[in-house]
Design an enzyme around this catalytic site. Structure first.
Site, PDB file in Angstrom:
ATOM      1  N   LYS A  70       0.864  -1.179   0.000  1.00 38.52           N
ATOM      2  CA  LYS A  70       0.000   0.000   0.000  1.00 38.52           C
ATOM      3  C   LYS A  70       0.902   1.230   0.000  1.00 38.52           C
ATOM      4  O   LYS A  70       1.488   1.589   1.014  1.00 38.52           O
ATOM      5  CB  LYS A  70      -0.929   0.015   1.216  1.00 38.52           C
ATOM      6  CG  LYS A  70      -1.960   1.127   1.123  1.00 38.52           C
ATOM      7  CD  LYS A  70      -2.903   1.156   2.309  1.00 38.52           C
ATOM      8  CE  LYS A  70      -4.009   2.189   2.082  1.00 38.52           C
ATOM      9  NZ  LYS A  70      -3.501   3.522   1.729  1.00 38.52           N
TER      10      LYS A  70
ATOM     11  N   LYS B 171      -7.795  -3.408   2.395  1.00 37.45           N
ATOM     12  CA  LYS B 171      -6.531  -2.814   2.829  1.00 37.45           C
ATOM     13  C   LYS B 171      -6.337  -3.078   4.320  1.00 37.45           C
ATOM     14  O   LYS B 171      -7.273  -2.976   5.111  1.00 37.45           O
ATOM     15  CB  LYS B 171      -6.493  -1.316   2.537  1.00 37.45           C
ATOM     16  CG  LYS B 171      -7.605  -0.506   3.168  1.00 37.45           C
ATOM     17  CD  LYS B 171      -7.521   0.960   2.753  1.00 37.45           C
ATOM     18  CE  LYS B 171      -8.683   1.775   3.323  1.00 37.45           C
ATOM     19  NZ  LYS B 171      -8.658   3.186   2.869  1.00 37.45           N
TER      20      LYS B 171
ATOM     21  N   PHE C  65      -0.944  -0.090 -10.582  1.00 34.07           N
ATOM     22  CA  PHE C  65      -1.382  -1.428 -10.161  1.00 34.07           C
ATOM     23  C   PHE C  65      -2.535  -1.988 -10.991  1.00 34.07           C
ATOM     24  O   PHE C  65      -2.948  -3.126 -10.774  1.00 34.07           O
ATOM     25  CB  PHE C  65      -1.752  -1.450  -8.674  1.00 34.07           C
ATOM     26  CG  PHE C  65      -2.695  -0.369  -8.224  1.00 34.07           C
ATOM     27  CD1 PHE C  65      -4.043  -0.391  -8.557  1.00 34.07           C
ATOM     28  CD2 PHE C  65      -2.229   0.677  -7.443  1.00 34.07           C
ATOM     29  CE1 PHE C  65      -4.909   0.597  -8.130  1.00 34.07           C
ATOM     30  CE2 PHE C  65      -3.095   1.680  -6.997  1.00 34.07           C
ATOM     31  CZ  PHE C  65      -4.437   1.629  -7.340  1.00 34.07           C
TER      32      PHE C  65
ATOM     33  N   GLU D  46      -0.818   4.974  -7.827  1.00 29.40           N
ATOM     34  CA  GLU D  46      -0.579   5.926  -6.740  1.00 29.40           C
ATOM     35  C   GLU D  46       0.611   6.810  -7.088  1.00 29.40           C
ATOM     36  O   GLU D  46       1.669   6.310  -7.494  1.00 29.40           O
ATOM     37  CB  GLU D  46      -0.296   5.159  -5.443  1.00 29.40           C
ATOM     38  CG  GLU D  46      -0.396   5.988  -4.193  1.00 29.40           C
ATOM     39  CD  GLU D  46      -1.810   6.095  -3.644  1.00 29.40           C
ATOM     40  OE1 GLU D  46      -1.988   6.765  -2.608  1.00 29.40           O
ATOM     41  OE2 GLU D  46      -2.742   5.521  -4.252  1.00 29.40           O
TER      42      GLU D  46
ATOM     43  N   ARG E  30      -3.885   9.005  -5.002  1.00 26.16           N
ATOM     44  CA  ARG E  30      -4.431   8.130  -6.040  1.00 26.16           C
ATOM     45  C   ARG E  30      -4.476   8.885  -7.357  1.00 26.16           C
ATOM     46  O   ARG E  30      -4.896  10.054  -7.417  1.00 26.16           O
ATOM     47  CB  ARG E  30      -5.833   7.691  -5.626  1.00 26.16           C
ATOM     48  CG  ARG E  30      -6.470   6.622  -6.526  1.00 26.16           C
ATOM     49  CD  ARG E  30      -5.933   5.246  -6.217  1.00 26.16           C
ATOM     50  NE  ARG E  30      -6.689   4.218  -6.909  1.00 26.16           N
ATOM     51  CZ  ARG E  30      -7.748   3.597  -6.400  1.00 26.16           C
ATOM     52  NH1 ARG E  30      -8.193   3.915  -5.193  1.00 26.16           N
ATOM     53  NH2 ARG E  30      -8.357   2.653  -7.087  1.00 26.16           N
TER      54      ARG E  30
END
Length: 302
Positions: free
Chosen positions: A26, A192, A116, A75, A31
Site C-alpha cells: 500500500k 486494505k 497497479f 498511486e 491516487r
C-alpha cells in the site's frame, strides 16, 4: 474517454489468506488515474481533479507507450531520503500552483507513479475482466522505467505485512485474483490492512465548543519537556466528554503550555491517553490519530 470511478479497498484488521488472493504494497501518496488518448495524457485524482500539467515526468513516460489508448490506475508518491513514501512530501509537490516553480519542485520532490491496474486499452473496456487477466495486459503494456513503476504482486500476505511493518510502511492491499474492477466500495474483493502505531501521550488542553469537549490537545515528552503532537477527537466517547467537562474546574490551568494552537483551555498535564496513528508528519504531529483510551501508564510508545 469517460470517467472511470476508482475502485476503493475496504479497511480490515485481518489479512486475507488463500490462493485466490494477491497482495500488494500500500503506497502512501495520492491516487491517480492516468488516461492516454492518442497524443494526449491526462492525470486525475480520485475526486476527478485534473493534475496533468503538474506531473510532466509521468505524462512524458506514458506518452511514449506503444498503444493508442489506455487508462491506468495507481498511486503518485514521493520517496524520502530513506526510500520510503512520504505523504508530506507528496502533498508539498501536489500543492504547486505556479509553472515557474515546477522545475524546482520536480528536483526536490520527484514523483513516481506506482501503477497497479489497467482499465482500458485501445478501444476495449477491461473492467469486467478478472484482475489476473488485467495484470497480464498491464505487464504487456507497461514496463517499470524511471518515474513509472508497475506494482509487484505477492502470494503471502502475512509475510508482506510483516515486511512492511519492519520497514515502517503504511500497510498492504489484498485483492481477489478474479475480481472485476468495480468503482467505489460496494464490493468484497479488495481490502486494505494498515499498520497502526500507538503511543502514550499527555493531555495538555481541551478544545470546547457549545459547552462540549470537541478534542484533546496532546503532547509527548522530548528531553524532559512537553512537545505538542496535535489533537485527537476520533474515539472520544460521549462519557469521556462529560467527565472531562465536569472535571475541568479542577484540571484547568491559566498558563498556556504551547503557542499557536488556537482556542484551547489548558489543563494540568496529569492525564495520559493511548493514541493510535498511521504515521508522523514532518513536524512531528500524528497523522489520523484515534483515541484508544485513558491510561495510568507513563507516556511512552506502546
Amino acid at each position: 474517454m469517460d470517467w472511470f470511478e476508482p475502485m476503493e479497498p475496504i479497511l480490515t484488521d485481518s489479512i486475507m489468506k488463500g490462493e485466490q488472493w494477491i497482495h500488494q504494497v500500500k503506497w502512501d501518496g495520492i491516487r491517480g488515474l492516468c488516461y492516454k488518448d492518442g497524443n494526449s495524457v491526462h492525470i486525475y485524482t480520485k475526486s476527478g481533479r485534473e493534475r496533468s500539467q503538474w506531473y510532466p515526468e509521468v505524462t512524458g513516460r506514458i506518452m511514449q507507450l506503444n498503444c493508442r489508448q489506455a487508462v491506468f490506475d495507481g498511486e503518485l508518491i514521493v520517496l524520502d531520503d530513506s526510500g520510503r513514501p512520504s505523504f508530506h512530501d507528496m502533498m508539498s509537490r501536489d500543492r504547486v500552483k505556479r509553472q515557474d516553480r515546477l522545475k524546482k519542485y520536480i528536483e526536490k520532490y520527484p514523483v513516481q507513479y506506482m501503477v497497479f491496474d489497467i482499465l482500458y486499452k485501445d478501444g476495449e473496456d477491461l473492467r469486467k475482466s478478472p484482475l489476473s487477466e488485467r495484470r497480464k495486459i498491464l505487464l504487456e503494456t507497461l514496463k517499470s522505467d524511471g518515474p513509472v513503476q508497475v506494482v509487484s504482486d505477492y502470494t503471502d500476505g502475512e509475510a508482506l505485512f510483516l515486511s512492511m511493518k519492519e520497514m515502517d510502511m503504511e500497510g498492504i492491499v489484498s485483492k481477489k485474483a478474479d475480481s472485476p474492477y468495480v468503482g467505489g466500495k460496494k464490493h468484497r474483493m479488495w481490502f486494505k490492512t494498515k499498520i497502526i502505531k500507538k503511543l502514550i501521550a499527555v493531555v495538555c488542553g481541551l478544545k470546547i465548543k457549545d459547552n462540549e469537549v470537541k478534542s484533546l490537545v496532546i503532547a509527548e515528552y522530548q528531553n524532559g519537556s512537553l512537545v505538542p503532537i496535535g489533537s485527537v477527537s476520533s474515539g472520544l466517547s460521549g462519557k469521556d466528554r462529560m467527565i472531562l467537562l465536569k472535571a475541568l474546574p479542577q484540571l484547568k490551568q491559566y498558563t498556556p503550555l504551547f503557542k499557536n494552537t488556537g482556542e484551547v483551555i489548558w489543563i494540568k498535564p496529569v492525564l495520559n491517553v493511548i493514541v493510535s496513528f498511521i504515521e508522523r508528519e514532518q513536524n512531528g504531529s500524528l497523522r489520523h490519530p484515534v483515541l484508544v483510551g485513558f491510561t495510568d501508564e507513563s507516556p511512552k510508545r506502546v
